[in-house]
Design an enzyme around this catalytic site. Structure first.
Site, PDB file in Angstrom:
ATOM      1  CB  ALA A  65      49.972  35.526  41.134  1.00 46.55           C
ATOM      2  N   GLY A 110      48.169  34.156  46.197  1.00 50.20           N
ATOM      3  CA  GLY A 110      49.011  35.092  46.697  1.00 50.20           C
ATOM      4  C   GLY A 110      48.446  35.865  47.695  1.00 50.20           C
ATOM      5  CD  GLU A 113      52.561  32.350  47.780  1.00 50.88           C
ATOM      6  OE1 GLU A 113      51.960  33.212  47.437  1.00 50.88           O
ATOM      7  OE2 GLU A 113      53.088  31.978  47.611  1.00 50.88           O
ATOM      8  CD  GLU A 133      49.325  29.565  44.609  1.00 55.22           C
ATOM      9  OE1 GLU A 133      48.456  28.607  45.777  1.00 55.22           O
ATOM     10  OE2 GLU A 133      49.262  30.679  44.874  1.00 55.22           O
TER      11      GLU A 133
HETATM   12  N1  COA Z   1      43.896  36.595  38.053  1.00 53.68           N
HETATM   13  C1  COA Z   1      43.579  38.222  37.295  1.00 53.68           C
HETATM   14  N2  COA Z   1      41.700  38.065  37.716  1.00 53.68           N
HETATM   15  C2  COA Z   1      41.665  37.279  38.866  1.00 53.68           C
HETATM   16  C3  COA Z   1      41.938  36.272  39.385  1.00 53.68           C
HETATM   17  C4  COA Z   1      42.851  36.589  39.492  1.00 53.68           C
HETATM   18  N3  COA Z   1      43.924  36.146  40.518  1.00 53.68           N
HETATM   19  N4  COA Z   1      40.536  36.203  40.081  1.00 53.68           N
HETATM   20  C5  COA Z   1      40.172  36.632  39.517  1.00 53.68           C
HETATM   21  N5  COA Z   1      40.295  37.679  38.854  1.00 53.68           N
HETATM   22  C6  COA Z   1      38.817  38.357  37.653  1.00 53.68           C
HETATM   23  C7  COA Z   1      38.396  37.575  37.111  1.00 53.68           C
HETATM   24  O1  COA Z   1      39.039  36.826  36.215  1.00 53.68           O
HETATM   25  C8  COA Z   1      36.757  38.025  36.784  1.00 53.68           C
HETATM   26  O2  COA Z   1      37.422  39.160  35.501  1.00 53.68           O
HETATM   27  P1  COA Z   1      36.469  39.850  34.536  1.00 53.68           P
HETATM   28  O3  COA Z   1      34.688  39.819  35.966  1.00 53.68           O
HETATM   29  O4  COA Z   1      37.174  40.002  33.974  1.00 53.68           O
HETATM   30  O5  COA Z   1      36.610  38.300  33.884  1.00 53.68           O
HETATM   31  C9  COA Z   1      36.687  38.676  38.107  1.00 53.68           C
HETATM   32  O6  COA Z   1      38.244  39.209  38.119  1.00 53.68           O
HETATM   33  C10 COA Z   1      36.109  38.181  39.211  1.00 53.68           C
HETATM   34  O7  COA Z   1      35.906  36.987  39.182  1.00 53.68           O
HETATM   35  P2  COA Z   1      34.869  35.899  38.877  1.00 53.68           P
HETATM   36  O8  COA Z   1      35.865  34.501  38.919  1.00 53.68           O
HETATM   37  O9  COA Z   1      34.110  36.395  37.906  1.00 53.68           O
HETATM   38  O10 COA Z   1      33.965  35.912  40.451  1.00 53.68           O
HETATM   39  P3  COA Z   1      33.164  34.572  41.208  1.00 53.68           P
HETATM   40  O11 COA Z   1      32.926  34.678  42.260  1.00 53.68           O
HETATM   41  O12 COA Z   1      33.419  33.601  40.151  1.00 53.68           O
HETATM   42  O13 COA Z   1      34.866  33.568  41.684  1.00 53.68           O
HETATM   43  C11 COA Z   1      37.290  33.365  42.345  1.00 53.68           C
HETATM   44  C12 COA Z   1      35.803  33.866  42.875  1.00 53.68           C
HETATM   45  C13 COA Z   1      38.237  33.392  43.518  1.00 53.68           C
HETATM   46  C14 COA Z   1      36.760  31.786  43.461  1.00 53.68           C
HETATM   47  C15 COA Z   1      37.730  33.558  40.975  1.00 53.68           C
HETATM   48  O14 COA Z   1      37.869  34.303  40.633  1.00 53.68           O
HETATM   49  C16 COA Z   1      39.247  32.258  41.177  1.00 53.68           C
HETATM   50  O15 COA Z   1      39.271  31.467  41.457  1.00 53.68           O
HETATM   51  N6  COA Z   1      40.151  33.643  41.161  1.00 53.68           N
HETATM   52  C17 COA Z   1      41.393  32.636  41.038  1.00 53.68           C
HETATM   53  C18 COA Z   1      42.372  32.378  42.443  1.00 53.68           C
HETATM   54  C19 COA Z   1      42.997  31.590  42.014  1.00 53.68           C
HETATM   55  O16 COA Z   1      43.666  30.254  40.905  1.00 53.68           O
HETATM   56  N7  COA Z   1      44.588  32.754  42.513  1.00 53.68           N
HETATM   57  C20 COA Z   1      45.370  32.117  42.292  1.00 53.68           C
HETATM   58  C21 COA Z   1      46.407  32.743  41.296  1.00 53.68           C
HETATM   59  S1  COA Z   1      48.156  32.091  41.659  1.00 53.68           S
END
Ligand code: COA
Length: 259
Positions: A65, A110, A113, A133
């Protein structure tokens, strides 16, 4: 139908829905979730679609999400957001046409999911799964706590839910979270091949299997078996069952019409 946050393509009776916010790793904001609901309804309504593939643009399937929306929600907004998402995801699960999650990269929160709401998951060797989460101080909101244990069992599900760990595609495949593991370069080709196997089968029987599995998993074995016998009976009234059996007896390939 035109979409902003996803693309919707139809070719050779396969609809491909691609979540298309690659700069945000396809994070599901409210608008994208709403469009997913419209897209799965469109796929089910169209006579030229028999199978639905769901994937993500770029290096993610769906990274969860959209945390930027979750960050400011009130408790009531959070509850409503979760329920709205659950309703959309359920439409992928109850779709009469097979839904295949083609997991090309991150399937987190999400995203995991959403993949679990599809009927089948095939994963590239670059895919990563997880329910992170708890690292954000929340619980999954799109029924991850319900589908994950049904899919991989209570212990393995709780391990993923309580650690928030990200697992690779090999581990996801071992756990049964991914039904198939495919080299990244061949992922879409394999997804289409799988779709074509399903497309060759009788559409009403396909829909019946999905319905029976969904109904059975939500009830006792006995109730599910009764539902199955009803469907088994109804199928006998279709032209396709006559065609399927006749073709077998005549040693030829059947041609099904979904009636
Ligand atoms: N919601 C909003 N934005 C998200 C996102 C999410 N769930 N997951 C990634 N993004 C965005 C980042 O903020 C970043 O945006 P920006 O360039 O404007 O800063 C972009 O996507 C790239 O992500 P980034 O974190 O820089 O890539 P990464 O390769 O370093 O890491 C992940 C990848 C997937 C490990 C990391 O993005 C992450 O942990 N995301 C969240 C996962 C999560 O907790 N999901 C459950 C949400 S309830």
């Amino acid at each position: 139908m035109s979409y902003i946050n996803l693309t919707f393509d139809v070719a050779d009776r396969i609809a491909t829905i691609t979540v298309n916010r690659p700069d945000k790793l396809n994070a599901l904001n409210d608008a994208t979730i709403a469009e997913l609901g419209v897209a799965i309804d469109e796929a089910n309504a169209r006579a030229d679609v028999g199978v639905v593939l769901l994937t993500g643009a770029g290096r993610a399937f769906v990274a969860g999400a959209d945390i930027s929306e979750l960050a400011s929600q009130s408790p009531l907004e959070a509850q409503q957001r979760a329920r709205a998402g659950q309703r959309v995801f359920r439409r992928f699960e109850t779709s009469a046409k097979p839904t295949i999650a083609v997991v090309n990269g991150f399937a987190l929160g999400g995203g995991c999911e959403l993949a679990m709401s599809c009927h089948v998951r095939i994963a590239s060797d670059k895919a990563k799964f997880g329910q992170p989460e708890v690292k954000l101080g929340i619980v999954p909101g799109f029924a991850g706590t319900q589908r994950l244990p049904r899919l991989i069992g209570r212990g393995a599900a709780l391990k993923l839910l309580l650690t928030g760990d990200m697992i690779d595609a090999t581990e996801a495949h071992r756990l049964g979270l991914a039904d198939e593991l495919v080299p990244a370069a061949g992922l879409m080709e394999r997804a289409k091949a799988l779709a074509n196997v399903m497309l060759a089968n009788a559409p009403l029987a396909i829909a019946g299997c999905i319905d029976a599995v969904n109904r059975g998993l939500d009830s006792t074995l006995e109730e599910g078996a009764l539902a199955e016998s009803d469907l088994f009976g109804v199928m006998s009234a279709t032209q396709d069952v006559k065609e399927g059996m006749q073709a077998f007896l005549e040693k030829r390939t059947p041609t099904f019409h979904g009636r």
